[in-house]
Enzyme design. Structure first.
Site, mmCIF file in Angstrom:
data_model
loop_
_atom_site.group_PDB
_atom_site.id
_atom_site.type_symbol
_atom_site.label_atom_id
_atom_site.label_comp_id
_atom_site.label_asym_id
_atom_site.label_seq_id
_atom_site.Cartn_x
_atom_site.Cartn_y
_atom_site.Cartn_z
ATOM 1 N N SER A 1 -5.027 2.789 -0.206
ATOM 2 C CA SER A 1 -5.986 2.486 0.614
ATOM 3 C C SER A 1 -7.302 3.471 0.272
ATOM 4 O O SER A 1 -7.169 4.604 -0.440
ATOM 5 C CB SER A 1 -5.856 2.409 1.779
ATOM 6 O OG SER A 1 -5.446 3.903 2.492
ATOM 7 N N GLU B 1 0.906 -1.220 0.134
ATOM 8 C CA GLU B 1 0.052 0.121 -0.002
ATOM 9 C C GLU B 1 0.928 1.275 0.058
ATOM 10 O O GLU B 1 1.861 1.260 0.745
ATOM 11 C CB GLU B 1 -0.997 0.015 1.199
ATOM 12 C CG GLU B 1 -1.990 1.128 1.451
ATOM 13 C CD GLU B 1 -2.366 1.243 2.517
ATOM 14 O OE1 GLU B 1 -3.115 2.267 3.027
ATOM 15 O OE2 GLU B 1 -2.487 0.149 3.181
#
Length: 242
Positions: free
Chosen positions: A158, A132
């Site tokens: 995210s 991420e």
């Protein structure tokens, strides 16, 4: 969710979408009835929770798929989190082969308004595991650059990311994708409303770069993650094992 339910729930949302012909009302459902039969009589009970389709919060979805010579198989941006002035942007590429390199440059003051930060080799195969990329976007926001700098990566984001953060670039750099051919200073043009993202370099130049391209060594060469990197599919195919 309780507010959505009290306002009429998903049937009310579906009934609004049906008003513009956006649903197939004849499709059968698990109730034994068609979708149209299921939502017959459904209506909005609280327009503060569910906006009418004639007065939407936004006329587009929150996400936008972009296409171009950087991402022949597509990439994703959360357009609802992009400032109006960044919906269309053109600037010089600042190229980094890892998340850590990019964060160091951002906090070191080496990224300036107008830049397009490129973070590659962070995709399913390159990471490996498609880490991420929230930290670089947070760093840009912390340096007050989130409304003037775009970020492109073959990694992922995210739901908390904001700004012109474009991820899931496919094919990824570690699979020979064009994102791996971008050089420092190249001009990148992003046009979110028109779903495009392009490297302003000729096809002849890209072919020359591809001919001399040498892939870096994998980050991990043994064990399960090495096997994963060899077998994983591209992000646009779900990053699942073959």
């Amino acid at each position: 969710m309780p507010d959505l339910y009290a306002a009429g729930g998903i049937p009310a949302v579906q009934a609004e979408l049906a008003k513009k012909g956006l649903l197939d009302l004849d499709v059968p459902t698990v109730t034994g009835k068609t979708l149209g039969e299921n939502i017959q009589g459904a209506r909005i009970l609280n327009e503060n929770a569910i906006r009418p389709i004639t007065n939407p919060y936004s006329e587009t979805g929150g996400l936008q798929i972009l296409w171009g010579n950087i991402a022949p198989d597509g990439c994703v941006v959360k357009r609802s989190a992009v400032a109006p002035e960044m919906q269309q942007h053109s600037g010089p590429a600042r190229v980094f082969n890892s998340e850590e390199e990019a964060i160091t440059a951002i906090y070191g003051g080496k990224i300036v308004p107008g830049d397009v930060v490129v973070i590659r080799y962070e995709g399913p195969r390159g990471g490996p595991g498609m880490r991420e990329m929230l930290n670089p976007t947070s760093a840009l926001a912390g340096m007050k650059l989130d409304t003037t700098v775009a970020l492109i990566t073959d990694g992922r984001f995210s739901g908390a990311s904001r700004g012109a953060a474009i991820g899931h670039v496919s094919p990824e750099a570690a699979s020979g994708g064009p994102i791996g051919l971008i050089e420092e200073g190249d001009t990148i043009t992003i046009d979110i409303p028109n779903a495009s993202i392009n490297l302003e370099v000729s096809e002849e130049e890209l072919a020359a770069r591809r001919a001399r391209y040498v892939a870096p060594e994998p980050n991990i060469r043994t064990g399960w993650l090495s096997r994963y990197a060899r077998m994983v599919t591209s992000a646009n195919l779900g990053a699942v094992l073959k």
